[in-house]
Each structure stands twice: as structure tokens, then as C-alpha cells.
Design a protein around this motif. Structure first.
Motif, PDB file in Angstrom:
ATOM      1  N   VAL A 141       9.433  10.426   8.278  1.00 31.55           N
ATOM      2  CA  VAL A 141       8.842  11.557   7.562  1.00 31.55           C
ATOM      3  C   VAL A 141       9.763  12.758   7.729  1.00 31.55           C
ATOM      4  CG1 VAL A 141       6.838  13.054   7.318  1.00 31.55           C
ATOM      5  CG2 VAL A 141       6.515  10.686   8.002  1.00 31.55           C
ATOM      6  N   VAL A 142      10.157  13.332   6.612  1.00 32.25           N
ATOM      7  CA  VAL A 142      10.987  14.535   6.623  1.00 32.25           C
ATOM      8  C   VAL A 142      10.077  15.722   6.307  1.00 32.25           C
ATOM      9  CG1 VAL A 142      12.941  15.734   5.572  1.00 32.25           C
ATOM     10  CG2 VAL A 142      13.003  13.240   5.852  1.00 32.25           C
ATOM     11  N   ILE A 143      10.020  16.649   7.267  1.00 33.09           N
ATOM     12  CA  ILE A 143       9.176  17.842   7.097  1.00 33.09           C
ATOM     13  C   ILE A 143      10.114  19.034   6.919  1.00 33.09           C
ATOM     14  CG2 ILE A 143       7.403  19.300   8.128  1.00 33.09           C
ATOM     15  CD1 ILE A 143       6.604  16.879   9.869  1.00 33.09           C
ATOM     16  N   SER A 144       9.911  19.773   5.852  1.00 32.54           N
ATOM     17  CA  SER A 144      10.747  20.950   5.599  1.00 32.54           C
ATOM     18  C   SER A 144       9.886  22.076   5.059  1.00 32.54           C
ATOM     19  CB  SER A 144      11.873  20.607   4.620  1.00 32.54           C
ATOM     20  OG  SER A 144      11.332  20.119   3.407  1.00 32.54           O
ATOM     21  N   ARG A 145      10.496  23.280   5.096  1.00 30.20           N
ATOM     22  CA  ARG A 145       9.786  24.437   4.564  1.00 30.20           C
ATOM     23  C   ARG A 145       9.655  24.234   3.059  1.00 30.20           C
ATOM     24  NH1 ARG A 145       8.136  28.561   6.992  1.00 30.20           N
ATOM     25  NH2 ARG A 145       9.464  28.442   8.800  1.00 30.20           N
ATOM     26  N   ALA A 205       0.851  -1.192   0.000  1.00 29.60           N
ATOM     27  CA  ALA A 205       0.000   0.000   0.000  1.00 29.60           C
ATOM     28  C   ALA A 205       0.885   1.240   0.000  1.00 29.60           C
ATOM     29  CB  ALA A 205      -0.914   0.005   1.222  1.00 29.60           C
ATOM     30  N   THR A 206       0.411   2.291  -0.640  1.00 28.33           N
ATOM     31  CA  THR A 206       1.123   3.559  -0.699  1.00 28.33           C
ATOM     32  C   THR A 206       0.816   4.369   0.550  1.00 28.33           C
ATOM     33  OG1 THR A 206       0.958   3.535  -3.099  1.00 28.33           O
ATOM     34  CG2 THR A 206       1.460   5.643  -2.073  1.00 28.33           C
ATOM     35  N   VAL A 207       1.846   4.971   1.117  1.00 30.71           N
ATOM     36  CA  VAL A 207       1.692   5.775   2.332  1.00 30.71           C
ATOM     37  C   VAL A 207       1.112   7.140   1.971  1.00 30.71           C
ATOM     38  CG1 VAL A 207       2.915   6.864   4.255  1.00 30.71           C
ATOM     39  CG2 VAL A 207       3.618   4.602   3.439  1.00 30.71           C
ATOM     40  N   GLU A 208       0.050   7.526   2.679  1.00 29.08           N
ATOM     41  CA  GLU A 208      -0.560   8.849   2.520  1.00 29.08           C
ATOM     42  C   GLU A 208      -0.159   9.699   3.718  1.00 29.08           C
ATOM     43  OE1 GLU A 208      -4.836   8.711   1.988  1.00 29.08           O
ATOM     44  OE2 GLU A 208      -4.680   6.688   1.161  1.00 29.08           O
ATOM     45  N   ILE A 209       0.179  10.969   3.477  1.00 28.28           N
ATOM     46  CA  ILE A 209       0.554  11.871   4.569  1.00 28.28           C
ATOM     47  C   ILE A 209      -0.575  12.862   4.785  1.00 28.28           C
ATOM     48  CG2 ILE A 209       2.209  13.580   5.362  1.00 28.28           C
ATOM     49  CD1 ILE A 209       4.312  12.233   3.630  1.00 28.28           C
ATOM     50  N   ARG A 210      -0.987  12.990   6.061  1.00 32.75           N
ATOM     51  CA  ARG A 210      -2.046  13.935   6.429  1.00 32.75           C
ATOM     52  C   ARG A 210      -1.494  14.970   7.405  1.00 32.75           C
ATOM     53  NH1 ARG A 210      -7.355  10.529   7.869  1.00 32.75           N
ATOM     54  NH2 ARG A 210      -7.918   9.963   5.779  1.00 32.75           N
ATOM     55  N   GLY A 211      -2.087  16.140   7.387  1.00 34.23           N
ATOM     56  CA  GLY A 211      -1.746  17.166   8.359  1.00 34.23           C
ATOM     57  C   GLY A 211      -0.554  18.018   7.966  1.00 34.23           C
ATOM     58  N   VAL A 212      -0.260  18.116   6.679  1.00 32.81           N
ATOM     59  CA  VAL A 212       0.876  18.915   6.216  1.00 32.81           C
ATOM     60  C   VAL A 212       0.480  20.387   6.179  1.00 32.81           C
ATOM     61  CG1 VAL A 212       2.525  19.300   4.341  1.00 32.81           C
ATOM     62  CG2 VAL A 212       1.693  16.991   4.807  1.00 32.81           C
ATOM     63  N   ASN A 213       1.269  21.230   6.854  1.00 33.85           N
ATOM     64  CA  ASN A 213       1.064  22.673   6.814  1.00 33.85           C
ATOM     65  C   ASN A 213       1.203  23.125   5.362  1.00 33.85           C
ATOM     66  OD1 ASN A 213       1.734  25.495   6.790  1.00 33.85           O
ATOM     67  ND2 ASN A 213       2.120  25.361   8.991  1.00 33.85           N
ATOM     68  N   SER A 214       0.383  24.056   4.949  1.00 34.75           N
ATOM     69  CA  SER A 214       0.362  24.462   3.539  1.00 34.75           C
ATOM     70  C   SER A 214       1.681  25.066   3.058  1.00 34.75           C
ATOM     71  CB  SER A 214      -0.779  25.449   3.279  1.00 34.75           C
ATOM     72  OG  SER A 214      -0.593  26.607   4.068  1.00 34.75           O
ATOM     73  N   SER A 215       2.508  25.588   3.980  1.00 34.06           N
ATOM     74  CA  SER A 215       3.781  26.180   3.551  1.00 34.06           C
ATOM     75  C   SER A 215       4.949  25.202   3.698  1.00 34.06           C
ATOM     76  CB  SER A 215       4.059  27.460   4.337  1.00 34.06           C
ATOM     77  OG  SER A 215       4.169  27.165   5.722  1.00 34.06           O
ATOM     78  N   TRP A 216       4.671  23.945   4.057  1.00 30.86           N
ATOM     79  CA  TRP A 216       5.712  22.948   4.238  1.00 30.86           C
ATOM     80  C   TRP A 216       5.550  21.821   3.234  1.00 30.86           C
ATOM     81  CZ3 TRP A 216       5.462  22.171  10.259  1.00 30.86           C
ATOM     82  CH2 TRP A 216       5.897  23.348  10.889  1.00 30.86           C
ATOM     83  N   THR A 217       6.587  21.014   3.126  1.00 29.37           N
ATOM     84  CA  THR A 217       6.493  19.780   2.343  1.00 29.37           C
ATOM     85  C   THR A 217       6.852  18.623   3.272  1.00 29.37           C
ATOM     86  OG1 THR A 217       8.790  19.861   1.622  1.00 29.37           O
ATOM     87  CG2 THR A 217       7.157  20.881   0.167  1.00 29.37           C
ATOM     88  N   ALA A 218       6.318  17.464   2.984  1.00 29.49           N
ATOM     89  CA  ALA A 218       6.604  16.272   3.788  1.00 29.49           C
ATOM     90  C   ALA A 218       6.842  15.106   2.842  1.00 29.49           C
ATOM     91  CB  ALA A 218       5.448  15.975   4.725  1.00 29.49           C
ATOM     92  N   THR A 219       7.868  14.325   3.157  1.00 28.12           N
ATOM     93  CA  THR A 219       8.216  13.171   2.336  1.00 28.12           C
ATOM     94  C   THR A 219       8.294  11.946   3.233  1.00 28.12           C
ATOM     95  OG1 THR A 219       9.546  14.632   0.956  1.00 28.12           O
ATOM     96  CG2 THR A 219       9.877  12.272   0.681  1.00 28.12           C
ATOM     97  N   ALA A 220       7.610  10.881   2.831  1.00 26.06           N
ATOM     98  CA  ALA A 220       7.622   9.632   3.598  1.00 26.06           C
ATOM     99  C   ALA A 220       8.650   8.679   3.013  1.00 26.06           C
ATOM    100  CB  ALA A 220       6.240   8.991   3.560  1.00 26.06           C
ATOM    101  N   SER A 221       9.352   7.988   3.918  1.00 25.32           N
ATOM    102  CA  SER A 221      10.320   6.993   3.479  1.00 25.32           C
ATOM    103  C   SER A 221      10.185   5.773   4.386  1.00 25.32           C
ATOM    104  CB  SER A 221      11.732   7.562   3.567  1.00 25.32           C
ATOM    105  OG  SER A 221      12.658   6.580   3.174  1.00 25.32           O
TER     106      SER A 221
END
Length: 192
Positions: free
Chosen positions: A166-170, A89-105
Motif C-alpha cells: 500500500v502506497v500512502i501519499s498526500r 476479490a478486489t482489495v478494499e482499503i480502510r482507514g485512509v486519512n481524508s487528506s491522503w490517498t492510498a493505492t493497493a498493489s
């Protein structure tokens, strides 16, 4: 006296008889030769997919009577045959701030499921959702345990791996929209 087998994908479970004991009356010589149990009339479980409850008379030899009851109630439990299945299954990310990006690994995980064989056989990858909720987390690297949504009747045994990095960055700085530039063409004028 159960006859036959439940429908494919199902099996017989426990059997309860109510009342479980009865009193018999008859000649002592006949009663002394009886086994420690009395059978019911045949009860069919052929093609059953759910529990069966049947009122059944008891089978007793001639010159023997059952005291106080004419029937017993037999409940046969019919259970789905459980099996397991691994799906990706593909990982879905929820709750990402609109000015940030998030990448799942990793972005894809293995999910081990358990349930009725007939239900597992019909599952597709669209039926399983793996969700990582990062609401409230700040920038940086986080290890988050995913939530798995599966259809009713299916149990999630495990997710491999158990946690997702999960890497969260601006997010990238938005580029301002281009404004059209007015091109002025000089015109020649002559004076007399």
C-alpha cells in the motif's frame, strides 16, 4: 445396520452406539457360535443432512435374550463433503486519512476457500471481501496483511499474495473554488 446414503454433498462420519456392550443370556451352545457383535435393526440414513440419533432394538437369534436393555441409542454423524475453491476479490482499503490517498498493489487477489461443496458452489465475488486496514500508518510504502471476510461455514485457506503493498501519499492539493468575476461593461456618456 446402516442403510442408504446421506443427501448429495454429505457423507457418513462416525457411528456411536450406547451402550456399546451388552450381556446376552441363552444356551451355551448357541452363545458360543455367535460372532463378537450383535446388529441393530436397519437404520436408514437416506437423504440425511444432519446427525441422526435413533433408538434401535438389537437383532439376536432365537433362544437368546439381551440382559438389562431393550434398545441401544445409535448416533450417526452426517458431515458435509468439504472441497476447495479459488476466487478473485478486489482489495478494499480502510482507514485512509481524508487528506491522503492510498493505492493497493495488487488491487485484486486470489482467495482459496474451503467448505461444504454445496455452500462453495453458490458463492459469488460479492460474498468475499478482502480488506486492508491502514489506520494509524503514515505516508510511505507499507506491506499489509489483508483481512478476508467470508460467509459462515467457509474457511479461508490462503490469500495470494499474502501481503498487499500500500502506497500512502498526500492527496492532491484541493483547488480553490472559482469565484465568479463580475464583468463591467462600460457605458458611454456624453456631456453637453
Amino acid at each position: 445396520d446402516l442403510r442408504g446414503e446421506p443427501a448429495p454433498g454429505y457423507r457418513r462420519g462416525s457411528v456411536e452406539v450406547e451402550p456399546s456392550t451388552v450381556t446376552l443370556a441363552g444356551l451355551p451352545a448357541v452363545l458360543d457360535n455367535l460372532p463378537g457383535f450383535i446388529e441393530t435393526s436397519p437404520i436408514s440414513v437416506i437423504s440425511a443432512t444432519q446427525d441422526l440419533t435413533v433408538r434401535s432394538p438389537l437383532t439376536v437369534p432365537q433362544n437368546v435374550v439381551v440382559v438389562g436393555v431393550d434398545f441401544v441409542t445409535v448416533t450417526v454423524e452426517v458431515l458435509p463433503i468439504l472441497s476447495s475453491r479459488a476466487m478473485t476479490a478486489t482489495v478494499e482499503i480502510r482507514g485512509v486519512n481524508s487528506s491522503w490517498t492510498a493505492t493497493a498493489s495488487p488491487s485484486v487477489v486470489d482467495v482459496i476457500l474451503e467448505g461444504p461443496d454445496t455452500l462453495l458452489a453458490g458463492l459469488t465475488s460479492d460474498d468475499i471481501r478482502v480488506i486492508v486496514d491502514i489506520d494509524g500508518l503514515g505516508q510511505g510504502v507499507h506491506r499489509v496483511e489483508p483481512d478476508v471476510l467470508a460467509p459462515e461455514g467457509v474457511t479461508v485457506v490462503s490469500v495470494i499474495p499474502e501481503t498487499i503493498e500500500v502506497v500512502i501519499s498526500r492527496g492532491p492539493t484541493p483547488t480553490p473554488p472559482l469565484t465568479p468575476t463580475r464583468v463591467v461593461t462600460p457605458t458611454r456618456t456624453t456631456t453637453p
